[in-house]
Write a protein that holds these residues in place. Structure first.
Motif, mmCIF file in Angstrom:
data_model
loop_
_atom_site.group_PDB
_atom_site.id
_atom_site.type_symbol
_atom_site.label_atom_id
_atom_site.label_comp_id
_atom_site.label_asym_id
_atom_site.label_seq_id
_atom_site.Cartn_x
_atom_site.Cartn_y
_atom_site.Cartn_z
ATOM 1 N N ARG A 262 42.922 32.093 29.895
ATOM 2 C CA ARG A 262 41.786 33.165 29.578
ATOM 3 C C ARG A 262 42.589 34.638 29.548
ATOM 4 N NH1 ARG A 262 38.704 30.804 32.754
ATOM 5 N NH2 ARG A 262 38.994 32.398 34.619
ATOM 6 N N PHE A 263 43.290 34.908 30.355
ATOM 7 C CA PHE A 263 43.885 36.263 30.399
ATOM 8 C C PHE A 263 44.736 36.515 29.252
ATOM 9 C CE2 PHE A 263 47.536 38.874 31.165
ATOM 10 C CZ PHE A 263 47.014 40.243 31.308
ATOM 11 N N LEU A 264 45.704 35.544 28.798
ATOM 12 C CA LEU A 264 46.549 35.567 27.713
ATOM 13 C C LEU A 264 45.854 35.730 26.378
ATOM 14 C CD1 LEU A 264 49.104 32.781 28.570
ATOM 15 C CD2 LEU A 264 49.475 35.490 28.837
ATOM 16 N N THR A 265 44.813 35.116 26.330
ATOM 17 C CA THR A 265 44.147 35.133 24.908
ATOM 18 C C THR A 265 42.920 36.300 24.957
ATOM 19 O OG1 THR A 265 42.608 33.504 25.808
ATOM 20 C CG2 THR A 265 44.485 32.596 24.634
ATOM 21 N N THR A 266 42.518 37.086 25.743
ATOM 22 C CA THR A 266 41.511 37.872 25.673
ATOM 23 C C THR A 266 42.093 39.383 26.045
ATOM 24 O OG1 THR A 266 40.785 37.529 28.046
ATOM 25 C CG2 THR A 266 39.875 36.160 26.289
ATOM 26 N N ASP A 267 43.148 39.562 26.625
ATOM 27 C CA ASP A 267 43.741 40.792 26.927
ATOM 28 C C ASP A 267 44.045 41.447 25.609
ATOM 29 O OD1 ASP A 267 45.051 42.730 29.159
ATOM 30 O OD2 ASP A 267 46.229 42.620 27.560
ATOM 31 N N THR A 268 43.631 42.650 25.658
ATOM 32 C CA THR A 268 43.717 43.397 24.039
ATOM 33 C C THR A 268 45.473 43.368 23.895
ATOM 34 O OG1 THR A 268 41.851 44.796 24.760
ATOM 35 C CG2 THR A 268 43.504 45.456 22.957
ATOM 36 N N ALA A 269 46.422 43.724 24.753
ATOM 37 C CA ALA A 269 47.685 43.682 24.315
ATOM 38 C C ALA A 269 48.412 42.570 24.437
ATOM 39 C CB ALA A 269 48.443 44.721 25.184
ATOM 40 N N VAL A 270 48.024 41.751 25.315
ATOM 41 C CA VAL A 270 49.151 40.636 25.722
ATOM 42 C C VAL A 270 48.665 39.360 24.492
ATOM 43 C CG1 VAL A 270 49.220 38.525 27.223
ATOM 44 C CG2 VAL A 270 49.094 41.062 28.378
ATOM 45 N N SER A 271 47.373 39.457 24.124
ATOM 46 C CA SER A 271 46.866 38.539 23.235
ATOM 47 C C SER A 271 47.623 38.517 21.915
ATOM 48 C CB SER A 271 45.574 38.584 22.855
ATOM 49 O OG SER A 271 45.179 39.851 22.525
ATOM 50 N N GLN A 272 48.303 40.017 21.551
ATOM 51 C CA GLN A 272 49.141 40.064 20.281
ATOM 52 C C GLN A 272 50.483 39.574 20.252
ATOM 53 O OE1 GLN A 272 47.197 41.168 17.553
ATOM 54 N NE2 GLN A 272 45.833 40.855 19.114
ATOM 55 N N LEU A 273 51.004 38.884 21.594
ATOM 56 C CA LEU A 273 52.168 38.361 21.656
ATOM 57 C C LEU A 273 52.339 37.388 20.574
ATOM 58 C CD1 LEU A 273 53.099 38.247 25.549
ATOM 59 C CD2 LEU A 273 54.640 39.039 23.895
ATOM 60 N N PRO A 274 53.442 37.326 20.143
ATOM 61 C CA PRO A 274 53.488 36.223 19.067
ATOM 62 C C PRO A 274 53.413 34.868 19.552
ATOM 63 C CG PRO A 274 55.489 37.743 18.742
ATOM 64 C CD PRO A 274 54.639 38.084 19.954
ATOM 65 N N ALA A 275 53.969 34.469 20.924
ATOM 66 C CA ALA A 275 53.734 33.303 21.661
ATOM 67 C C ALA A 275 52.504 33.089 21.713
ATOM 68 C CB ALA A 275 54.374 33.316 22.878
ATOM 69 N N VAL A 276 51.497 33.789 22.026
ATOM 70 C CA VAL A 276 49.999 33.749 22.073
ATOM 71 C C VAL A 276 49.408 33.613 20.961
ATOM 72 C CG1 VAL A 276 47.959 34.675 22.969
ATOM 73 C CG2 VAL A 276 49.988 35.186 24.156
ATOM 74 N N LYS A 277 49.627 34.468 19.780
ATOM 75 C CA LYS A 277 49.319 34.150 18.468
ATOM 76 C C LYS A 277 49.607 33.053 17.883
ATOM 77 C CE LYS A 277 48.988 37.749 15.760
ATOM 78 N NZ LYS A 277 48.961 39.085 15.033
ATOM 79 N N ASN A 278 50.783 32.459 18.043
ATOM 80 C CA ASN A 278 51.262 31.075 17.556
ATOM 81 C C ASN A 278 50.610 29.907 18.397
ATOM 82 O OD1 ASN A 278 52.561 32.545 15.550
ATOM 83 N ND2 ASN A 278 54.642 32.729 16.599
ATOM 84 N N LYS A 279 49.994 30.232 19.405
ATOM 85 C CA LYS A 279 49.543 29.228 20.381
ATOM 86 C C LYS A 279 50.502 28.149 21.075
ATOM 87 C CE LYS A 279 45.050 28.763 18.183
ATOM 88 N NZ LYS A 279 44.217 27.780 17.453
ATOM 89 N N ALA A 280 51.747 28.988 21.282
ATOM 90 C CA ALA A 280 53.104 28.295 21.878
ATOM 91 C C ALA A 280 52.916 28.587 23.617
ATOM 92 C CB ALA A 280 54.433 28.736 21.512
ATOM 93 N N ILE A 281 51.918 27.926 24.091
ATOM 94 C CA ILE A 281 51.638 28.189 25.396
ATOM 95 C C ILE A 281 51.586 26.880 25.959
ATOM 96 C CG2 ILE A 281 50.052 29.141 27.450
ATOM 97 C CD1 ILE A 281 48.988 31.077 25.192
ATOM 98 N N VAL A 282 52.244 26.585 27.043
ATOM 99 C CA VAL A 282 52.293 25.046 27.544
ATOM 100 C C VAL A 282 51.855 25.257 29.345
ATOM 101 C CG1 VAL A 282 53.806 24.111 25.767
ATOM 102 C CG2 VAL A 282 54.891 25.147 27.883
ATOM 103 N N VAL A 283 51.610 24.172 29.814
ATOM 104 C CA VAL A 283 51.063 24.072 30.963
ATOM 105 C C VAL A 283 52.110 23.272 31.815
ATOM 106 C CG1 VAL A 283 49.399 23.600 32.690
ATOM 107 C CG2 VAL A 283 48.926 24.423 30.496
ATOM 108 N N MET A 284 52.662 23.534 32.738
ATOM 109 C CA MET A 284 53.677 23.010 33.671
ATOM 110 C C MET A 284 53.271 22.758 35.239
ATOM 111 S SD MET A 284 57.744 23.353 34.085
ATOM 112 C CE MET A 284 57.832 24.817 35.012
ATOM 113 N N ASP A 285 53.745 21.790 35.667
ATOM 114 C CA ASP A 285 53.475 21.944 37.433
ATOM 115 C C ASP A 285 54.124 23.103 38.130
ATOM 116 O OD1 ASP A 285 53.283 21.130 40.127
ATOM 117 O OD2 ASP A 285 54.780 19.523 39.926
ATOM 118 N N GLY A 286 53.344 23.738 38.608
ATOM 119 C CA GLY A 286 54.014 25.041 39.380
ATOM 120 C C GLY A 286 55.085 24.676 40.144
ATOM 121 N N GLN A 287 55.044 23.580 41.065
ATOM 122 C CA GLN A 287 56.137 23.310 41.893
ATOM 123 C C GLN A 287 57.631 22.911 41.128
ATOM 124 O OE1 GLN A 287 56.669 23.796 44.915
ATOM 125 N NE2 GLN A 287 57.991 22.087 45.788
ATOM 126 N N ALA A 288 57.490 22.817 39.942
ATOM 127 C CA ALA A 288 58.561 22.611 39.202
ATOM 128 C C ALA A 288 59.484 23.811 38.868
ATOM 129 C CB ALA A 288 58.323 21.729 37.765
#
Length: 340
Positions: free
Chosen positions: A289-315
């Motif tokens: 939610r933060f990555l996609t709604t923050d004014t500045a961060v949402s302009q990152l190419p990774a965010v705009k390209n939806k190159a966001i993945v989820v991983m088990d944090g312990q890894a």
């Protein structure tokens, strides 16, 4: 977490900890003396009331089928592996956070295996190794987290070279020796080696070397983010996937403001999923939610390209979970078309 379930099945472990095809290994001869992070530790016999201080230490002991010789566990960023749930239920949970030294001693331990220097080290929030020595309890710190802390603002230290699974293999081998279950340890190591080899062989990177950002968590959206450092487990995962860590700091867990993160220009953002609920941003949904709604961060190419993945944090910690995390990321990136 489905990949975790398949991993345990592939390892050939049943909940009781027995192996389908144990490898031949020499029995332990006591007293056993090991050099652990520069400290000589002697074991007169196999422990019977061990404490798994930190998730990785606890899960290795459970993977070795030692739940009946464990007096307790503490500090769990994520839930136990599904296939270990029944075995783990037999072991007392002291706390999912940092326990006190007194809480540990109340369980009358004869061995403490710790995953992190913040749990067992000179600046530990729990105890120093000398504290356990004074009460006659041998201790063991994960070799993969024995890092130089002098001059570092990071309590976890700095890592000069890229972490590899070899540090984990040493840990599994030594813990299996301590408990005289070396057959189980060697079988576990063999399966992990095969898994890493298979994953590396399955990756066909694209034309561009991808830069990965590994976001563990943040106290708040305006606070600096805790990130996986260049040479830690996160850097290892990026390497396995044919890429690099976008963060150049050699601190194990560098903190960085979002201006600095934007300047790093990551191609892929890996966000951690955590079960501890210390902060709202432990949750992957809150991170997204933060990555996609923050004014500045949402302009990152990774965010705009939806190159966001989820991983088990312990890894993101150098643990038995790390290779599973690499598998999780690889599968998602292949779906996104960023890996072949």
């Amino acid at each position: 977490m489905g990949s975790l379930k398949s991993l345990l099945i592939a390892l050939g472990f049943c909940i009781a900890g027995s192996l389908v095809s144990p490898l031949a290994a020499a029995p332990t001869h006591y007293p056993l003396t090991l050099d652990n992070c520069g400290v000589k530790v002697t074991f007169p016999k196999a422990p019977e009331r061990a404490i798994g201080l930190g998730q990785n230490s606890a899960e290795i002991l459970l993977l070795l089928g030692l739940q009946d010789r464990m007096a307790g566990t503490a500090f769990w960023p994520s839930k136990v592996m599904p296939q270990l749930a029944e075995a783990n239920a037999k072991v007392k949970l002291l706390t999912v956070e940092f326990p006190t030294f007194e809480t540990i001693l109340a369980e009358r331990p004869d061995f403490v295996a710790a995953a992190l220097p913040t749990l067992l080290g000179p600046n530990s929030k729990v105890a120093k190794r000398e504290d356990f020595e004074r009460v006659g309890v041998p201790s063991y710190l994960s070799p993969g987290t024995c890092l130089e802390t002098t001059g570092s603002k990071d309590a976890y230290g700095r890592r000069a070279e890229l972490w590899s699974m070899e540090a984990l293999y040493r840990e599994i081998d030594e813990l299996s020796q301590i408990f005289d279950v070396s057959d189980r340890g060697q079988a576990l190591i063999a399966d992990f080696k095969a898994r890493e080899k298979a994953l590396r062989a399955s990756i066909r990177p694209g034309d561009k070397e991808l830069a990965y950002l590994f976001w563990f968590s943040s106290p708040s959206p305006t606070a600096d983010a805790y990130l996986g450092g260049k040479n830690g487990a996160s850097g290892f995962i990026a390497n396995v996937l044919g890429g690099r860590n976008a963060i150049e700091a050699d601190a194990e867990w560098p903190t960085l403001g979002w201006e600095g993160i934007i300047a790093a220009k990551p191609d892929v953002i890996v966000i951690a999923s955590l079960d501890r609920n210390r902060w709202e941003l432990d949750k992957p949904e809150a991170k997204m939610r933060f990555l996609t709604t923050d004014t500045a961060v949402s302009q990152l190419p990774a965010v705009k390209n939806k190159a966001i993945v989820v991983m088990d944090g312990q890894a993101m910690n150098p643990t038995v979970r790390t290779i599973y995390g690499a598998e999780q990321v690889a599968q998602q990136l292949k779906t996104l078309g960023l890996l072949k």
